[in-house]
Design an enzyme around this catalytic site. Structure first.
Site, short mmCIF file in Angstrom:
data_model
loop_
_atom_site.label_atom_id
_atom_site.label_comp_id
_atom_site.label_asym_id
_atom_site.label_seq_id
_atom_site.Cartn_x
_atom_site.Cartn_y
_atom_site.Cartn_z
N ALA A 1 -107.90 15.02 -55.26
CA ALA A 1 -109.36 14.96 -55.44
C ALA A 1 -109.79 14.79 -56.89
CB ALA A 1 -110.00 16.24 -54.87
N SER A 2 -108.86 14.61 -57.80
CA SER A 2 -109.24 14.50 -59.21
C SER A 2 -109.55 13.07 -59.64
CB SER A 2 -108.14 15.08 -60.10
OG SER A 2 -106.93 14.38 -59.90
N SER A 3 -109.26 12.10 -58.79
CA SER A 3 -109.54 10.70 -59.14
C SER A 3 -109.53 9.84 -57.88
CB SER A 3 -108.50 10.16 -60.14
OG SER A 3 -107.21 10.11 -59.53
N GLY A 4 -109.95 8.57 -58.06
CA GLY A 4 -109.82 7.60 -56.99
C GLY A 4 -110.54 7.96 -55.71
N ILE A 5 -109.88 7.70 -54.59
CA ILE A 5 -110.48 7.90 -53.27
C ILE A 5 -110.89 9.35 -53.07
CG2 ILE A 5 -110.11 7.68 -50.78
CD1 ILE A 5 -107.96 5.56 -51.44
N GLY A 6 -110.02 10.27 -53.47
CA GLY A 6 -110.32 11.69 -53.26
C GLY A 6 -111.54 12.14 -54.02
N THR B 1 -107.14 16.50 -50.75
CA THR B 1 -106.06 16.45 -51.74
C THR B 1 -106.18 15.18 -52.57
OG1 THR B 1 -104.46 15.29 -50.31
CG2 THR B 1 -104.57 17.69 -50.12
N SER C 1 -101.25 3.71 -45.09
CA SER C 1 -101.25 2.44 -45.80
C SER C 1 -101.18 1.26 -44.85
CB SER C 1 -100.07 2.38 -46.77
OG SER C 1 -99.88 1.07 -47.27
N TYR D 1 -92.19 4.05 -50.23
CA TYR D 1 -93.58 4.43 -49.97
C TYR D 1 -93.94 4.26 -48.50
CZ TYR D 1 -98.70 4.14 -50.21
OH TYR D 1 -100.05 4.33 -50.01
#
Length: 669
Positions: free
Chosen positions: A393-398, A391, A523, A536
Site C-alpha cells: 500500500a505504499s505505492s502504485g496500485i495499493g 498489501t 497477472s 513470477y
C-alpha cells in the site's frame, strides 16, 4: 535575516518556504490561524527544520491579528515579507474575495510597516490584467481594462493598494495559472485545467484513444508549474535594484487552449481534439465584429444567464466543471515577460515545456485528487465503514486503491515494509477527510505475517476485505536463471506463501463475522504465459490455484475470492525495465478501479480481452501459441541487469518490439 510569510500552508506558499529553508538563512515566521496550527506543524516536520516558526494571526484582522508584543519585539528584524495568503478561486463570492484579497492586503501592509520590513513582496496574478486585449508587459497595470469577475477585480485592487499605499519597498509577482510540481506532479486542489480532467477520464474510459474528436479554437491560455513559480520568486526577491517593479511568472510563449487539453488527453490516453478551421481564418472573420458581438463575448454573457448557468451546472457541472470557469478558459491577453527573464538570466530557472511534465500532473490527479468515487452510490454503499487490508500500500496500485477506498467511506489498513511511506499515505488520506491505519510488515517473513494478523484481529471488530497486492516480479530467461534458484524462492515466498499466510491469518475473523472477500492481484501472464517470467508467473498461478480450491470450501462461510489478471501497469515494480517506457500500459488509477470493482461486484475473475484471448489460444491451438511466444522471446531481449552486463547480442528493432507490444496490449514482455 528573517522572513515573514502569509499563506505558508497554501500551495505556492509551501513551495516558497521550502525554497527559503533550502537556499537562505534565518528564521521564517509563518502566519497561521490558531485552528490551522496542526497543518503548519505537519508541514514543518516535512520541511525538516526548526527555522520555521508559527505566528498566530488572522488575515481579516488589523495587523493580521498578530500579538502587538511580538510586533514590537521583532520590529526591524524582518527583511522580507511575502504576502501570499489570498483566495484563489474563480467561483468564490464577491464578499469573500473582498474580505480576504483586498482587506487582507491592507492588513498585511500595515503589519509590514509596523515591522519596518526591508521588502514587501505581493503575490498578485495575471488576473490583474482583466480582459485587456494585446500584449501586457510587466510595466503595465491600469490600462482601463474590464475586470470580469470578483477575483479579477480584487487582484487588481490588491495590487493597486500595494503600489499606492505601501510604506516600505515593494515588488509584485504575477503568476499565470499555477499547476502542480513539474517533477512530482504534486497538487493539492482542483483548479485551472484540472477542472477538465474528469471529462478526459470519462472520454478515456468510453472511447478508444485513436478516435478523433472535432474541437474548436478556444484561444490561448498560460500555465506554469508551482516549482518554477516558487524558485523564481525566491531568486527575484533577493536580487538588488528590483523594487517598485512587477514580474510576470508566465510561459513566454502563449499556449493554445486546445493544444493544452490535447497534451493532457495524450497523458491520459484519451481521444484528442482536431481543430478543422485554422485560427487565422476565424480571427479574421470575428475581428470585423464589435467586441460585444464576438463569440467569446457572447459565450461569456450567455454563461452568466441563470437558465444557461443552471443547464451547465446539471451537465458539465456533474463532471466537475463549474460554469464560471467556462468564461475564463482562454485569455485575450498575451503576457510579455522580457524583464522577468532578464532578471532570471544565469539562475538556471526557466519554465519547462508542458509536454515534459503533463504525464506526472495527470498521474497525481488521477491517483490522489480524483473525487468521482464519492458520487458513485453503489461503491459507497459497498465500502462505507468497511475495513480493507491492502498489501503493497505504499505505492502504485495499493496506494491508489487505499486513497479511493477512503474516499468511498471505507477504512484502508495499509500494509507494506516502509513505515515512513505508509504514514505519509495515512496523512494524505486524513487530509482528505478519510481514516486509515498503517501496519508495517515484511510480507516475505511468515512469522511477521502471523504477528500482523494477530494484531489486526485484536485491533478491529471486523475485517471485511483483503487485497493481496504486494508482489515481486523478476524478468529473466531460464537460461540466465539456472544458477539463480533464489529467484524462484523469493517470488514464491512473497507472491504465494506470504499472500496465503495473510489470508489464513485473517480467515478466523471472517468466519466469525460470517462474511469476507479476498481480492488477489494476479497477472495477465497467468493466462498468456509470456517468456522470461517463469518465476513470477508460476508464483501468481500458484495463488490462483489455491484460491480456486479454497473458494469451494469457504463459500459456505460467506467468504469469497476475486482474482484480477492485471495487465501491464505503470508502477514502480516495472520501472527498472526501461523497455516498458514505450509500451501500452494502464495507469495505477485504472488498475485501482478494477480492484474497487472486485470488492463491489465480487466476481470470481476479472480479465482483459487480451488475456482471455491468450488463454483461449493456449486451449485451442497451443503449438501455434507457443510459436508466437517464441517469436516474442526472440524479439524482446533480456535486460542488461538480467544478463549481468552486455552479452553482445544483436538487439531487435524497436519497431518490431512496439508492434508486438501494441498487438498484444497489456502483456508483460
Amino acid at each position: 535575516m528573517a522572513y515573514f510569510v502569509t499563506g505558508a500552508t497554501g500551495f505556492i506558499g509551501r513551495y516558497l518556504v521550502q525554497q527559503l529553508v533550502d537556499n537562505r538563512e534565518g528564521t521564517v515566521y509563518a502566519l497561521c490561524r490558531e485552528g490551522s496550527r496542526h497543518r503548519l506543524d505537519a508541514l514543518v516536520e516535512q520541511w525538516g527544520t526548526d527555522r520555521v516558526v508559527p505566528v498566530v494571526g488572522d488575515l481579516s484582522e488589523p495587523d493580521l491579528g498578530v500579538d502587538p508584543q511580538w510586533i514590537a519585539s521583532e520590529a526591524g528584524e524582518v527583511e522580507h515579507f511575502f504576502h501570499l495568503a489570498a483566495i484563489y478561486d474563480m467561483t468564490a463570492s464577491d464578499e469573500l474575495n473582498e474580505q480576504l484579497n483586498v482587506g487582507g492586503t491592507r492588513n498585511a501592509l500595515d503589519l509590514a510597516a509596523r515591522l519596518r520590513v526591508g521588502h514587501f513582496h505581493q503575490v498578485s496574478s495575471i488576473a490583474a490584467s482583466g480582459d485587456f486585449r494585446g500584449v501586457f508587459d510587466e510595466s503595465m497595470f491600469d490600462e482601463g481594462q474590464r475586470l470580469p469577475s470578483p477575483y479579477h477585480r480584487t487582484k487588481f485592487e490588491s495590487e493597486r493598494i500595494v503600489r499606492e499605499q505601501a510604506e516600505v519597498p515593494w515588488r509584485v509577482y504575477r503568476p499565470a495559472v499555477v499547476v502542480g510540481d513539474s517533477e512530482t506532479g504534486a497538487m493539492d486542489k482542483v483548479d485551472g485545467p484540472y477542472y477538465f480532467f474528469p471529462l478526459l477520464k470519462r472520454m478515456r474510459d468510453l472511447l478508444p484513444g485513436w478516435v478523433p474528436l472535432v474541437g474548436i479554437d478556444l484561444g490561448d491560455t498560460n500555465v506554469v508549474p508551482v516549482d518554477y513559480v516558487a524558485s523564481a520568486m525566491d531568486h527575484l526577491a533577493h536580487q538588488p535594484g528590483l523594487d517598485g517593479r512587477a514580474f510576470h511568472l508566465v510561459n513566454p510563449e502563449p499556449q493554445s487552449t486546445v493544444g493544452l487539453i490535447n497534451t493532457f488527453a495524450a497523458a491520459a490516453s484519451a481521444p484528442q481534439f482536431a481543430v478543422p478551421v485554422d485560427r487565422t481564418i476565424t480571427s479574421r472573420a470575428t475581428g470585423l465584429l464589435p467586441r460585444g458581438l464576438r463569440p467569446a463575448s457572447l459565450v461569456a454573457r450567455a454563461v452568466r444567464l441563470a437558465p444557461v448557468h443552471a443547464a451547465l451546472d446539471q451537465t458539465l457541472g456533474r463532471l466537475g466543471i463549474p460554469p464560471e470557469v467556462l468564461e475564463h478558459v482562454s485569455f485575450p491577453t498575451v503576457y510579455a515577460s522580457r524583464e522577468t527573464e532578464k532578471a532570471l538570466a544565469g539562475s538556471g530557472i526557466s519554465v519547462p515545456d508542458i509536454d515534459s511534465y503533463a504525464s506526472v500532473l495527470w498521474s497525481w490527479w488521477e491517483e490522489k485528487l480524483d473525487e468521482s468515487i464519492r458520487s458513485d452510490a453503489p461503491v459507497v454503499r459497498a465500502l462505507a465503514n468497511k475495513t480493507v487490508v491492502i498489501t503493497g500500500a505504499s505505492s502504485g496500485i495499493g496506494l491508489v486503491t487505499a486513497i479511493q477506498v477512503a474516499k468511498a467511506g471505507g477504512v484502508p489498513i495499509l500494509v507494506a515494509r516502509g513505515q515512513e511511506k505508509l504514514e505519509e499515505t495515512v496523512r494524505l488520506i486524513q487530509s482528505q477527510g478519510g481514516t486509515a491505519y498503517a501496519y508495517p510488515c515484511d510480507l516475505s517473513d511468515l512469522d511477521a505475517i502471523d504477528a500482523l494478523t494477530k494484531q489486526l484481529r485484536e485491533d478491529f471488530d471486523h475485517l471485511d476485505f483483503v487485497v493481496n497486492n504486494a508482489g515481486r516480479s523478476i524478468r529473466r530467461s531460464l537460461k540466465l536463471s539456472e544458477d539463480r534458484f533464489h529467484d524462484f524462492e523469493r517470488t514464491m515466498q512473497l507472491n504465494y506463501y506470504g499472500a496465503i499466510r495473510l489470508v489464513m491469518g485473517i480467515l478466523p475473523a471472517m468466519r466469525e463475522q460470517g462474511s469476507g472477500h479476498v481480492v488477489n492481484i494476479s497477472s495477465i501472464g497467468v493466462l498468456t504465459s509470456p517468456p522470461r517470467f517463469s518465476a513470477y508467473v508460476a508464483s501468481k498461478a500458484a495463488l490462483d490455484a489455491w484460491s480456486n480450491v479454497v473458494s469451494s470450501e469457504l463459500v459456505g462461510d460467506g467468504i469469497s475470492f476475486t482474482t484480477i489478471h492485471m495487465p501491464l501497469v505503470r508502477t514502480p515494480m516495472i520501472a527498472p525495465t526501461k523497455l516498458y517506457d514505450r509500451f501500452p500500459t494502464i495507469s495505477p488509477g485504472q488498475a485501482a478501479r478494477k480492484v474497487i470493482t472486485a470488492m463491489v461486484e465480487r466476481p470470481h475473475e476479472i480479465n482483459t480481452l487480451t488475456g482471455s484471448l491468450g488463454a483461449l489460444a493456449h486451449y485451442l491451438a497451443p503449438k501455434s501459441a507457443f510459436r508466437v511466444l517464441h517469436l516474442a522471446y526472440q524479439v524482446f531481449p533480456d535486460s542488461t541487469a538480467a544478463k549481468g552486463g552486455s552479452t553482445g547480442e544483436k538487439p531487435h528493432s524497436e519497431n518490431e518490439q512496439l508492434m508486438l507490444a501494441r498487438l498484444l496490449k497489456g502483456v508483460h514482455w
